[in-house]
Design a protein around this motif. Structure first.
Motif, PDB file in Angstrom:
ATOM      1  N   ARG A  18       0.653  -1.049   0.090  1.00 35.90           N
ATOM      2  CA  ARG A  18       0.010   0.055   0.002  1.00 35.90           C
ATOM      3  C   ARG A  18       0.979   1.305  -0.031  1.00 35.90           C
ATOM      4  N   LYS A  19       1.926   1.038   0.250  1.00 32.54           N
ATOM      5  CA  LYS A  19       2.887   2.139   0.428  1.00 32.54           C
ATOM      6  C   LYS A  19       3.127   2.873  -0.893  1.00 32.54           C
ATOM      7  N   GLY A  20       2.873   4.388  -1.100  1.00 29.04           N
ATOM      8  CA  GLY A  20       3.109   4.998  -2.300  1.00 29.04           C
ATOM      9  C   GLY A  20       1.701   4.955  -3.218  1.00 29.04           C
ATOM     10  N   GLY A  21       0.834   4.128  -2.976  1.00 33.25           N
ATOM     11  CA  GLY A  21      -0.093   3.886  -3.731  1.00 33.25           C
ATOM     12  C   GLY A  21      -1.630   4.443  -3.242  1.00 33.25           C
ATOM     13  N   SER A  22      -2.659   4.114  -3.801  1.00 33.77           N
ATOM     14  CA  SER A  22      -3.752   4.327  -3.270  1.00 33.77           C
ATOM     15  C   SER A  22      -4.501   3.980  -2.124  1.00 33.77           C
ATOM     16  N   THR A  23      -5.568   4.495  -1.846  1.00 35.82           N
ATOM     17  CA  THR A  23      -6.097   3.937  -0.774  1.00 35.82           C
ATOM     18  C   THR A  23      -6.658   2.548  -0.581  1.00 35.82           C
ATOM     19  N   LYS A  24      -6.927   2.204  -1.924  1.00 37.56           N
ATOM     20  CA  LYS A  24      -7.633   0.794  -2.207  1.00 37.56           C
ATOM     21  C   LYS A  24      -6.428  -0.020  -2.920  1.00 37.56           C
TER      22      LYS A  24
END
Length: 337
Positions: free
Chosen positions: A57-63
């Motif tokens: 999830r790091k550096g990505g969107s919340t989903k």
């Protein structure tokens, strides 16, 4: 070596698109619109997230809707195993597993090999309790090259899409699935069966940012490096093939209990009455049927599925002898008369 024990890929975590929640004192599956990567440990609040979930999830969107993965095997059928499966909801023990032609069924006389006409035409599958059930093992990260995360589903869309993708990628890469840079991707769709509501299924694609040609070139280069180091992929595939064949059923009773809770919930057990409610389990069932619990025996105790199968076995000459569905139906009608 223990006999009759299926040797399955070592699992270090799970990939889910939903969870089991407690509602009105009952534990029921609930669908989700993103992936969750969990460990194999449960707390009172459910499965504990694997550290890899936070990393992805790091550096990505919340989903979390894309997961970079590698496969363990070159053989598509080793990476994804899909069967029609029937479990005993009381024990989690697999009772019948088939492929639409033959099945292995656990009866009082032992495990029998019988014809499998698919759930729609099987007398024992009435009520929607026998479902397509798939298990996909993948690698996430580089920490454990023989450890895997398992994605389980009873969703026909996921099983069909993953099967097709594996077959296609195996063909275009010259059989080098285990070194191909891939990605699990969550997709949405609406159907008349879902009453136009959006449902989610899992797809398998080339890793984001790469073309097919680049991915195949990378797979070939990685395969050559492995061979130079002495890594024998063909032998690994054969060891896995023999391991799966060593047992009558892939799931143990221990794992089956969690599978039943998540994909074959007891809330909808109705003594094979065949009443459909349109319930969709955890985003995995993707339009799959479930059954309302509209009746119960006077003493309040339901017979287990194993007992029902053994009762049906009496109609099959008492030993699970193979008979046609029409013959079974005629025998059942005669018995009721």
């Amino acid at each position: 070596m223990l006999k009759g024990l299926a040797l399955t890929p070592p699992i270090i975590g799970r990939i889910a698109i939903g969870k089991v929640v407690e509602k009105n004192g009952k534990r029921l599956p609930e669908k989700d619109d993103e992936f969750t990567v969990t460990s194999q440990v449960q707390s009172k609040d459910g499965w504990v997230n694997h550290p890899m979930d936070e990393t992805l999830r790091k550096g990505g969107s919340t989903k979390l809707r894309n997961i970079p993965i590698r496969l363990l095997f070159d053989d598509p059928d080793l990476n994804l195993r899909a069967n029609y499966s029937l479990f005993d909801r009381q024990t989690g023990r697999p009772l019948c597993v088939g492929n639409g032609e033959t099945c292995r069924r656990s009866l009082a006389a032992g495990v029998q090999t019988l014809p499998c006409p698919s759930p729609e035409a099987c007398d024992l599958a009435k009520g929607g309790f026998c479902k397509p059930y798939g298990r996909l093992n993948v690698r996430i990260g580089e920490d454990d090259e023989l450890g895997s995360f398992v994605f389980r589903t009873t969703g026909f869309n996921s099983i069909r899409t993953l099967s097709a993708r594996l077959s296609y990628f195996h063909a275009v890469s010259g059989g080098q699935l285990s070194t191909l840079p891939l990605e699990l991707r969550l997709r949405g769709k609406s159907t008349t069966q879902s009453h136009r509501a959006q449902i989610y299924y899992v797809d398998l694609t080339i890793k984001t940012g790469m073309t097919m040609a680049e991915a195949i070139a990378s797979a070939k280069a990685e395969s050559e490096l492995r061979k130079a180091s002495g890594f024998n992929q063909a032998a690994l595939d054969e060891a896995a093939r023999q391991g799966f064949a060593a047992g009558a059923f892939e799931e143990s009773e221990e794992d089956g209990a969690a599978v039943v809770e998540e994909f074959f919930p007891a809330e909808f057990d109705s003594e094979f009455d065949g009443q459909s409610t349109g319930y969709s389990s955890q985003g995995h069932s993707e339009g799959g049927r479930a059954v309302s619990n509209s009746s119960a025996p006077p003493n309040g105790i339901k017979a287990g599925l194993a007992e029902k199968l053994n009762q049906k076995a009496v109609l099959m000459n008492g030993h699970g002898a193979a008979v046609s569905v029409n013959q079974l139906s005629r025998q059942a009608s005669h018995g009721r008369a």
